[in-house]
Design a protein around this motif. Structure first.
Motif: not given
Length: 138
Positions: A64-68
């Motif tokens: 996944p997108h590694q936002a937090s």
């Protein structure tokens, strides 16, 4: 608005006075965007996986997108994945915004977490809010 940039275009052209620098800066309500993404994902994912013949819990790796870290943990719980089924490189790279998915894909291949025949899902969200995904067999 969850995300915005006031300035730009004809309404607030940067050459017109007075200029407020904050009007030309991206603003985002991060928690609200995250809430919205997780509210939309349960209807998005079945459509994404439908043509594949398998479901999210049957994948070998989710990238996944590694936002937090909070978002990654919440995704793992929502999608009912084991810890080894989700790729995270936040600890080494931090939030690299749009580059996070291709970087994590590279790291997963380099680390041997993806091998030929692995079922992989790339899943991203972006400010605005857009959601996109790709499911493939490596």
């Amino acid at each position: 608005l969850l995300t915005s940039v006031k300035g730009g275009g004809n309404a607030l052209h940067p050459l017109h006075d007075p200029i407020a620098p904050e009007d030309y800066t991206f603003h985002m309500d991060g928690p609200a965007v995250l809430q919205t993404a997780f509210r939309k994902l349960p209807t998005f994912l079945p459509k994404l996986f439908d043509p594949t013949g398998f479901t999210m819990p049957e994948i070998d790796l989710l990238i996944p997108h590694q936002a937090s870290k909070i978002a990654l943990q919440r995704a793992r719980r929502l999608f009912r994945l084991r810890e080894d089924q989700i790729m995270s490189h936040l600890e080494t790279h931090g939030n690299c915004i749009a580059a996070s998915i291709p970087m994590a894909l590279h790291d997963a291949i380099a680390e041997g977490r993806i091998q030929r025949g692995s079922r992989v899902c790339l899943l991203g969200t972006a400010a605005g809010l857009s959601i996109g995904g790709l499911v493939f067999i490596y």
